[in-house]
Design an enzyme around this catalytic site. Structure first.
Site, PDB file in Angstrom:
ATOM      1  CG  ASP A  88      -9.305  -0.484   4.534  1.00  0.00           C
ATOM      2  OD1 ASP A  88      -9.186  -0.863   3.355  1.00  0.00           O
ATOM      3  OD2 ASP A  88      -8.508  -0.778   5.432  1.00  0.00           O
ATOM      4  CE  LYS A  90      -3.747  -2.547   2.169  1.00  0.00           C
ATOM      5  NZ  LYS A  90      -4.542  -2.906   3.371  1.00  0.00           N
ATOM      6  CD  GLN A 139      -3.511  -4.567   6.450  1.00  0.00           C
ATOM      7  OE1 GLN A 139      -3.635  -3.503   5.852  1.00  0.00           O
ATOM      8  NE2 GLN A 139      -3.897  -5.701   5.923  1.00  0.00           N
TER       9      GLN A 139
HETATM   10  N1  GUN Z   1      -6.849  -7.272   6.124  1.00  0.00           N
HETATM   11  C1  GUN Z   1      -7.132  -8.009   5.037  1.00  0.00           C
HETATM   12  N2  GUN Z   1      -7.634  -7.224   4.053  1.00  0.00           N
HETATM   13  C2  GUN Z   1      -7.652  -5.968   4.531  1.00  0.00           C
HETATM   14  C3  GUN Z   1      -8.045  -4.716   3.986  1.00  0.00           C
HETATM   15  O1  GUN Z   1      -8.504  -4.594   2.842  1.00  0.00           O
HETATM   16  N3  GUN Z   1      -7.892  -3.646   4.808  1.00  0.00           N
HETATM   17  C4  GUN Z   1      -7.406  -3.748   6.076  1.00  0.00           C
HETATM   18  N4  GUN Z   1      -7.329  -2.641   6.814  1.00  0.00           N
HETATM   19  N5  GUN Z   1      -7.051  -4.886   6.614  1.00  0.00           N
HETATM   20  C5  GUN Z   1      -7.163  -5.996   5.843  1.00  0.00           C
END
Ligand code: GUN
Length: 291
Positions: free
Chosen positions: A119, A52, A96
């Site tokens: 998100d 990211k 996350q």
């Molecule tokens: N863990 C697995 N997929 C994601 C996601 O798209 N965003 C976040 N914040 N955590 C995750």
């Protein structure tokens, strides 16, 4: 058979965003700014967050990574979130997942300001998605929609079987696939651990979205001839034959499914990069709504 190359598509789309950002910054405004909070030392989470941050750089965004160790108290995380909510130089941020067990995940997601929730996990954004109102869509489902659109895959009237009902993928993607408009207008079946006769149901699918989190759970002979297969899985399977000791595998038996599918996402290089792109897309949306 078409390989739905998410890596290549995400790279192309991010170049377009870069052009837009370069125009913004050459006009004297600051660049969009995304932050990520990583708690603990989950190697997969670390790799996702790293991807990211890297894509932010390609897009010309500012990025910040805040790392906390696994013993970080819930209250410290909530304080950080409150600071982020007030920070005028920050357009969007993510926490996350998964979080360590002593932290209440929903409480944390609820604390994120909905207008910085890139998100799309806050209940307000989930509600807006369900009602078809503008808001942030969850990153993985949005990445899948952008991929279907860019590959011109027909969805109207198609039977889409989603395998897995998680809050972050299965449930929201089932909502987006059944909404009015393109990509959408599909007839959706949301299958899960209590579903009976799963292979027979998947065999009826024109579009299969596998998001169950079990390596090669969906077998090749479950895939109808000509079906589109979207594999959200990212499973680490032990493999002593490779130096790092594991290989990445999706939720679908790729080799076997490829001989029946009309198009299929690889793992890695399919849905994963589209999720990261969707986050960049949402952050630009957050920035544009502030300026
Ligand atoms: N863990 C697995 N997929 C994601 C996601 O798209 N965003 C976040 N914040 N955590 C995750």
């Amino acid at each position: 058979m078409t390989i739905l190359d998410g890596k290549n598509l995400a790279n192309q789309l991010v170049i377009k965003i870069r052009t837009e950002v370069d125009q913004i910054t050459s006009g004297g405004k600051r660049a969009p700014h995304l932050a990520a909070i990583l708690v603990g030392n989950n190697p997969a989470s670390r790799a996702y967050v790293g991807n990211k941050m890297k894509l932010c750089e390609k897009a010309g965004f500012r990025s910040s990574l805040i790392e906390k160790d696994s013993t970080c108290p819930e209250s410290e995380l909530l304080d950080l979130i409150h600071d982020f909510n007030k920070d005028p130089d920050l357009d969007g941020y993510i926490v996350q997942l998964p979080l360590p067990k002593h932290i209440d995940e929903q409480k944390v997601l609820n604390a994120i300001s909905p207008d910085k929730d890139v998100d799309g996990f806050h209940p307000e954004n989930i509600g807006k998605m369900t009602l078809g109102l503008p808001g942030f869509r969850p990153a993985t489902p949005l990445g899948i929609m952008i991929m279907l659109e860019n590959y011109g895959i027909e969805t109207a009237g198609k039977h889409c079987v989603v395998v897995g009902r998680s809050n972050i993928v299965g449930t929201p993607v089932s909502i987006l696939m059944s909404r009015k408009g393109y990509p959408g207008d599909a007839t959706v079946t949301l299958a899960h651990s209590k579903t009976k006769n799963l292979p027979e149901i998947v065999r009826q699918a024109d579009i299969v979205i596998a998001a169950i989190g079990i390596a090669e759970f969906v077998k090749g002979d479950w895939i109808k001839s000509g079906a589109v297969v979207i594999d959200v899985g990212m499973n680490r399977v032990e493999d002593s034959a490779v130096p790092r000791g594991y290989r990445l595998t999706g939720d679908v038996d790729f080799e076997a499914a490829s001989s029946n599918a009309s198009s299929i996402t690889p793992v890695p290089g399919g849905v994963g990069p589209m999720t990261v792109f969707a986050l960049i897309h949402n952050t630009l949306q957050a920035y544009n709504s502030r300026f």
